[in-house]
Scaffold this motif. Structure first.
Motif, mmCIF file in Angstrom:
data_model
loop_
_atom_site.group_PDB
_atom_site.id
_atom_site.type_symbol
_atom_site.label_atom_id
_atom_site.label_comp_id
_atom_site.label_asym_id
_atom_site.label_seq_id
_atom_site.Cartn_x
_atom_site.Cartn_y
_atom_site.Cartn_z
ATOM 1 N N ALA A 394 24.473 -78.381 77.402
ATOM 2 C CA ALA A 394 23.585 -77.383 78.022
ATOM 3 C C ALA A 394 24.196 -76.979 79.368
ATOM 4 C CB ALA A 394 22.201 -77.972 78.232
ATOM 5 N N GLY A 395 23.964 -75.746 79.772
ATOM 6 C CA GLY A 395 24.546 -75.270 81.034
ATOM 7 C C GLY A 395 25.969 -74.801 80.828
ATOM 8 N N GLY A 396 26.758 -74.782 81.894
ATOM 9 C CA GLY A 396 28.150 -74.328 81.784
ATOM 10 C C GLY A 396 28.643 -73.701 83.068
ATOM 11 N N LEU A 397 29.753 -73.016 82.917
ATOM 12 C CA LEU A 397 30.500 -72.516 84.073
ATOM 13 C C LEU A 397 30.993 -71.112 83.735
ATOM 14 C CD1 LEU A 397 31.478 -74.203 86.599
ATOM 15 C CD2 LEU A 397 33.608 -74.587 85.356
ATOM 16 N N SER A 398 31.097 -70.239 84.736
ATOM 17 C CA SER A 398 31.686 -68.913 84.484
ATOM 18 C C SER A 398 33.118 -69.074 83.997
ATOM 19 C CB SER A 398 31.756 -68.103 85.781
ATOM 20 O OG SER A 398 30.525 -68.073 86.432
ATOM 21 N N ASP A 399 33.558 -68.123 83.155
ATOM 22 C CA ASP A 399 34.984 -68.095 82.795
ATOM 23 C C ASP A 399 35.806 -67.665 83.993
ATOM 24 O OD1 ASP A 399 34.346 -68.731 80.257
ATOM 25 O OD2 ASP A 399 34.331 -66.661 79.529
ATOM 26 N N LYS A 400 35.271 -66.655 84.688
ATOM 27 C CA LYS A 400 35.940 -66.184 85.906
ATOM 28 C C LYS A 400 34.889 -65.527 86.789
ATOM 29 C CE LYS A 400 37.619 -61.891 83.687
ATOM 30 N NZ LYS A 400 36.573 -60.977 83.956
ATOM 31 N N ALA A 401 35.217 -65.381 88.056
ATOM 32 C CA ALA A 401 34.295 -64.709 88.978
ATOM 33 C C ALA A 401 34.245 -63.218 88.639
ATOM 34 C CB ALA A 401 34.784 -64.912 90.409
ATOM 35 N N SER A 402 33.043 -62.605 88.807
ATOM 36 C CA SER A 402 32.919 -61.184 88.461
ATOM 37 C C SER A 402 31.852 -60.511 89.329
ATOM 38 C CB SER A 402 32.533 -61.035 86.988
ATOM 39 O OG SER A 402 31.202 -61.488 86.800
#
Ligand SMILES: Cc1cc2nc3c(=O)[nH]c(=O)nc-3n(C[C@H](O)[C@H](O)[C@H](O)COP(=O)(O)OP(=O)(O)OC[C@H]3O[C@@H](n4cnc5c(N)ncnc54)[C@H](O)[C@@H]3O)c2cc1C
Length: 422
Positions: A394-402
């Protein structure tokens, strides 16, 4: 309970400091109980609101020493020149309008046996349940050179949003092009794990625009970047290439505030602007109340948020001894507050608390004025381990800033401010 005019004048006078009133707040007819909340930040203001909203028959008193709410989230943008302090400052009219008795005062002592809180004005508040959400204070014991008020006015932390945020911005504006901004990061746990690395990005963004010959030195006590590592490194090695000198395992042994020198075990680092985020612990009031353990934080029952050391007192937000992988964040304090509010109402009304609470965290970091990335997690109570544990997958992290996430980040801020204060 509606506040009687006589009581209102008494409390308003005490809050304004124009009169000292001693005696307990009384439960009026029709009131189910008295809840006092210390601290009207992200945790305390939310807890007060939800107790009042879900149980209007409970008297709620919210004690806050500040005159306005100033948000730490987004305060790094002020330091980078991408926002103003007014953008992150809000009034406490919302809690007042909800019928919460809002006192501008400082809680200076708690008598858990008598169930009373003493305020700096001399007022004493009685409670059935006390909620404590006072945030953090700094531990200067290991930094003798930073213990005087004069030293602290030269070497800022800017880790509580407000005057120090503006003062650090002014120091950066006054710095010569070609100078060095040196940021010290304490050993975890501290408030907002990604916060220091976001600050590096904000200062780099400002230097790129206004002082391109300048450098940033990051003295991190930790072995490595402790949050969003890949995403921060992408920014530091990409848009800010050559500007940032990151040094892990760099524990401060002391500070010379006169020469702006950070002293390490084998090295001294001279700064033009020295920004030391000191080691942290739960805010002072928890010590007077006997709520803090030897580690400086408050160990709680994660079902009720009641202190494991002092019955009748519930602690939430940054002041808690964090559960595994649980960050000290505004989102988390807001989530704690709602679980705690429900548990406090249940305790007053003789009902059981939710045995399996779940909380979520989302934390955005600004890489420049517009580009943003996030980290999210979900934490559930584990009855066997008697603590909150992160749910795998559950949850996660951006692939890249945008820039799209930049819009989401401002939306997150407006939502949480409304949820806390409106
Ligand atoms: C630079 C920075 C950036 C951050 N960015 C983010 C982010 O993007 N997202 C995120 O989720 N979190 C972020 N955080 C973390 C977030 O600010 C904290 O986790 C959050 O404020 C914790 O809420 P709290 O209620 O525990 O403490 P606080 O919000 O600090 O509230 C404590 C309140 O208690 C009052 N108080 C203390 N003692 C007393 C007393 N004795 N009497 C009366 N009043 C008292 C204080 O004045 C204060 O208003 C950031 C923090 C920093 C420093």
């Amino acid at each position: 309970m509606a506040l009687k005019r006589r009581d209102f004048l008494k409390w308003a006078g005490a809050a304004a400091g124009s009169a000292v009133v001693t005696g307990c707040a009384t439960t009026g007819s029709g009131s189910a109980g008295r809840v006092v909340v210390i601290g009207a930040g992200y945790g305390g203001a939310t807890a007060a609101k939800y107790v009042k909203m879900w149980a209007p028959d409970i008297d709620v008193t919210l004690v806050e020493r500040g005159s306005e709410f100033v948000s730490c989230p987004l305060s790094n943008l002020v330091i980078g020149g991408n926002a103003q302090l007014t953008d992150i400052t809000m009034s406490y009219d919302g809690p007042r309008k909800r019928g919460i008795r809002m006192l501008r005062d400082e809680a200076v002592a708690v008598d858990a046996t008598k169930r009373e809180v003493r305020l700096a004005s001399g007022t004493t508040l009685g409670y059935d349940r006390l909620i404590v959400s006072p945030g953090i204070d700094f531990n200067y014991a290991s930094l003798p050179g930073l213990q005087s008020a004069d030293a602290q006015s030269r070497v800022l932390h800017a880790w509580k949003a407000g005057p120090q945020t503006v003062a650090l911005r002014k120091q950066l504006e006054g710095m010569r092009d070609g100078g060095a901004y040196v940021l010290h990061i304490p050993r975890a746990p501290f408030r907002c794990p990604p916060g220091p690395y976001e600050r590096v990005c904000q200062v780099a963004d400002y230097f790129k625009r206004a002082k391109p010959k300048s450098k940033i030195v990051v003295l991190d006590t930790n072995e490595d970047i402790i949050s969003k590592k890949g995403l921060f490194l992408a920014a530091w090695n990409g848009m800010y290439k050559g500007m940032i000198d990151y040094r892990p395992n760099s524990e401060l042994t002391d500070v010379d505030a006169r020469t702006l020198t950070a002293k390490l075990q084998f090295d001294d680092v001279k700064a033009d602007v020295l920004n030391v985020v000191p080691p942290q612990r739960a805010a002072d009031i928890v010590r007077s109340a006997g709520l803090a353990g030897p580690h400086g934080w408050c160990d709680i029952d994660w079902v009720t948020y009641e202190s494991k050391l002092v019955p009748g007192i519930h602690v939430l937000g940054d002041a808690t001894l964090s559960a595994p992988a649980m960050p000290k964040s505004a989102t988390m304090a807001n989530q704690h507050a709602k679980v705690c509010a429900a548990a406090v109402i249940a305790a007053i009304k003789g009902a059981p608390a939710n045995p399996a609470p779940m909380v979520v965290n989302t934390c955005y970091s600004f890489v420049d004025g517009k580009t943003v990335m996030h980290v999210a997690s979900v934490h559930q109570y584990d009855t066997a381990q008697k603590t909150m544990v992160p749910i795998k997958g559950a949850g996660g992290l951006s692939d890249k800033a945008s820039e799209v996430e930049g819009i989401f980040a401002w939306g997150w801020a407006r939502n949480i401010w409304a949820d806390t204060l409106a």
